[in-house]
Design a protein around this motif. Structure first.
Motif, mmCIF file in Angstrom:
data_model
loop_
_atom_site.group_PDB
_atom_site.id
_atom_site.type_symbol
_atom_site.label_atom_id
_atom_site.label_comp_id
_atom_site.label_asym_id
_atom_site.label_seq_id
_atom_site.Cartn_x
_atom_site.Cartn_y
_atom_site.Cartn_z
ATOM 1 N N TRP B 228 -14.722 83.152 -45.913
ATOM 2 C CA TRP B 228 -15.646 82.044 -45.205
ATOM 3 C C TRP B 228 -15.084 81.109 -46.561
ATOM 4 O O TRP B 228 -14.957 80.309 -46.404
ATOM 5 C CB TRP B 228 -16.476 81.983 -45.558
ATOM 6 C CG TRP B 228 -18.344 81.213 -45.895
ATOM 7 C CD1 TRP B 228 -18.557 80.990 -46.694
ATOM 8 C CD2 TRP B 228 -18.151 80.778 -44.134
ATOM 9 N NE1 TRP B 228 -19.851 79.351 -45.696
ATOM 10 C CE2 TRP B 228 -19.267 79.270 -44.149
ATOM 11 C CE3 TRP B 228 -17.388 80.589 -43.208
ATOM 12 C CZ2 TRP B 228 -19.820 78.576 -43.739
ATOM 13 C CZ3 TRP B 228 -18.092 80.369 -42.064
ATOM 14 C CH2 TRP B 228 -19.279 78.728 -42.025
ATOM 15 N N SER B 229 -15.196 81.968 -47.945
ATOM 16 C CA SER B 229 -14.789 80.997 -49.118
ATOM 17 C C SER B 229 -13.403 80.075 -48.409
ATOM 18 O O SER B 229 -13.405 79.215 -48.691
ATOM 19 C CB SER B 229 -14.748 82.041 -50.211
ATOM 20 O OG SER B 229 -15.130 82.430 -50.665
ATOM 21 N N SER B 230 -12.720 80.849 -48.196
ATOM 22 C CA SER B 230 -10.933 80.497 -47.781
ATOM 23 C C SER B 230 -11.290 79.478 -46.639
ATOM 24 O O SER B 230 -10.416 78.394 -46.835
ATOM 25 C CB SER B 230 -9.909 81.503 -47.293
ATOM 26 O OG SER B 230 -9.951 82.832 -47.800
ATOM 27 N N ALA B 231 -12.073 80.034 -45.760
ATOM 28 C CA ALA B 231 -12.399 78.697 -44.463
ATOM 29 C C ALA B 231 -12.867 77.577 -45.055
ATOM 30 O O ALA B 231 -12.279 76.024 -44.561
ATOM 31 C CB ALA B 231 -13.195 79.047 -43.676
ATOM 32 N N LEU B 232 -13.080 77.519 -45.448
ATOM 33 C CA LEU B 232 -14.164 76.064 -46.497
ATOM 34 C C LEU B 232 -13.443 75.740 -47.706
ATOM 35 O O LEU B 232 -12.905 74.399 -47.319
ATOM 36 C CB LEU B 232 -15.613 76.585 -47.022
ATOM 37 C CG LEU B 232 -16.506 77.084 -46.574
ATOM 38 C CD1 LEU B 232 -17.670 76.793 -47.618
ATOM 39 C CD2 LEU B 232 -17.129 76.529 -45.093
ATOM 40 N N ARG B 233 -12.509 76.030 -48.086
ATOM 41 C CA ARG B 233 -11.740 75.497 -48.803
ATOM 42 C C ARG B 233 -10.256 74.727 -47.718
ATOM 43 O O ARG B 233 -10.316 73.604 -48.229
ATOM 44 C CB ARG B 233 -11.162 76.518 -49.443
ATOM 45 C CG ARG B 233 -10.039 76.328 -51.187
ATOM 46 C CD ARG B 233 -9.911 77.157 -51.857
ATOM 47 N NE ARG B 233 -10.240 77.796 -52.204
ATOM 48 C CZ ARG B 233 -10.172 79.282 -51.807
ATOM 49 N NH1 ARG B 233 -9.631 79.833 -51.119
ATOM 50 N NH2 ARG B 233 -10.910 79.984 -51.843
ATOM 51 N N ALA B 234 -10.065 75.559 -47.002
ATOM 52 C CA ALA B 234 -9.334 74.884 -45.596
ATOM 53 C C ALA B 234 -9.641 74.061 -44.877
ATOM 54 O O ALA B 234 -8.860 72.736 -45.143
ATOM 55 C CB ALA B 234 -8.749 75.812 -45.033
ATOM 56 N N ALA B 235 -10.794 73.737 -45.295
ATOM 57 C CA ALA B 235 -11.662 72.646 -44.193
ATOM 58 C C ALA B 235 -11.150 71.346 -45.122
ATOM 59 O O ALA B 235 -11.567 70.549 -44.014
ATOM 60 C CB ALA B 235 -13.451 73.019 -43.913
#
Lengths: 249, 249
Positions: B228-235
């Protein structure tokens, strides 16, 4: 209610504030809460306000009219203070003067003396600073460990900042993250509303490189909100199924 | 502090609760806040509690020992009530009995009578329901329009639910979203802590298909938090730059 956030990263300062004031849900209005005191090349100071509107407007009036320096007897304003620390103390003194004038009567009528401010900026010869100033006039300051400060309704918009903001976050990412944080707050708290005011200043620029008001239906912010919602949806859908179910599930 | 969330979607019910109790930051402990009253094939009732621990434990004791039905004089428990609406009223009566016993003394010592519960489940012959029950014993119910209810510290974990949960959300997505909502709350509020208890039941199954405790370092939840943290960063990195800067920025 209100939501304002100040983010101080290595590259500079981002300040974002909504504009909704309300006395009950049946009495809402638009008031600017983010104010800029700028002499390009010499100082760039922004002030965001939350709390009772009469207090924050009185504080702003005092900061514009000037407050007597107890040592020199001269009138000081945010355009004359020589350092950001002195600017923060000036705001604290303005709050105390308003409290001295109105505090007792407000409390007698069971109105709490509720005001909090974010003060961010830079004055020639000094570093960029970001302070949060409380109703008693005392202040805390953002640091490299905790580079953002929030006033008003902080909780809905805090998780994304807790996850993503660090001192070395690029200023353009800090601005996007501040807008995402505002979006989460707008979605969950009716007391926070568009338009949104933004001031962004690079460190040592001594001027605001961005001063902008996002109105209802402004295309970039609408696109940011849509992209963020879609990305979140894709993100949780991409997480594997929890392995907790028993056979009968 | 506490964070519990109940989500009632078309496919069924998800209940998630943390286990941290605290009396000040220097006195924390682990107590189960999510309880299951199950007779597989006949009833599946879960109860999550927030607020003063002595009140919620007293309520639970009454619900296990039984409360006299004012009409019939018989002892009623969550294992004997015939419908979910009656289960919700039974919990309300339990709260009122605890208030009658302890409320006045607690208030005399300036302790507020603070308790809120989520009651979700299904009894053979009736539909699946989800209620939030307040300290006065009154209740509200989740609906297709508002399919989730939160107790304790709701704000940090609310934006993701506001965005993503609808009545037709798949139950496995509802579970993931509830865990993401819990993750945001864990990150921002020290009063909410692992382990996390989960109960998930499909509509009409009349049994819990998932009953699980997520301990510290449990691999799936750790992976979910990382993803979730990685996806938010990418988003947020994928969102275009704001077009608000002037030329000098």
């Amino acid at each position: 209610m209100t939501y304002c956030v100040g983010i101080l990263v290595r590259e500079g300062l981002v300040m974002i504030a909504d504009t909704r004031t309300n006395a009950g849900v049946d009495n809402i209005a638009i008031f600017r809460k983010l104010h800029l005191f700028e002499v390009p090349g010499e100082r760039m100071i922004t002030l965001a306000t939350a709390g009772n509107l009469s207090i924050s407007q009185s504080v702003l009036s005092l900061l514009s009219e000037g407050i007597e320096d107890p040592q020199t007897g001269e009138l000081e304003t945010l355009f004359t203070v020589p350092t950001m620390v002195k600017a923060s103390r000036l705001v604290g003194r303005a709050i105390r003067q308003v409290y001295a004038a109105d505090g007792a009567d407000m409390e007698m009528r069971n109105m709490s003396f509720d005001v909090t401010l974010l003060l961010g900026g830079q004055i020639l010869g000094g570093d960029m600073r970001l302070f949060q100033i409380y109703a008693a006039g005392n202040a805390i300051e953002a640091t490299d460990d905790t580079p953002f400060l929030q006033i008003g309704e902080p909780k809905y918009g805090k998780p994304i900042l807790d996850r993503a903001i660090a001192h070395d976050t690029a200023i353009v990412e800090a601005l996007k993250l501040g807008l995402i944080s505002m979006d989460s707050t707008l979605k969950s708290n009716l007391g926070v509303g568009l338009p949104i005011d933004i001031v962004v200043a690079k460190r040592d620029a001594l001027r605001a490189g961005i001063r902008y008001r996002i109105e209802e239906d402004e295309p970039y912010f609408r696109d940011l909100r849509d992209r963020w919602s879609s990305a979140l949806r894709a993100a949780h859908q991409a997480i594997p199924r929890p392995p907790y179910a028993d056979e009968g599930f």
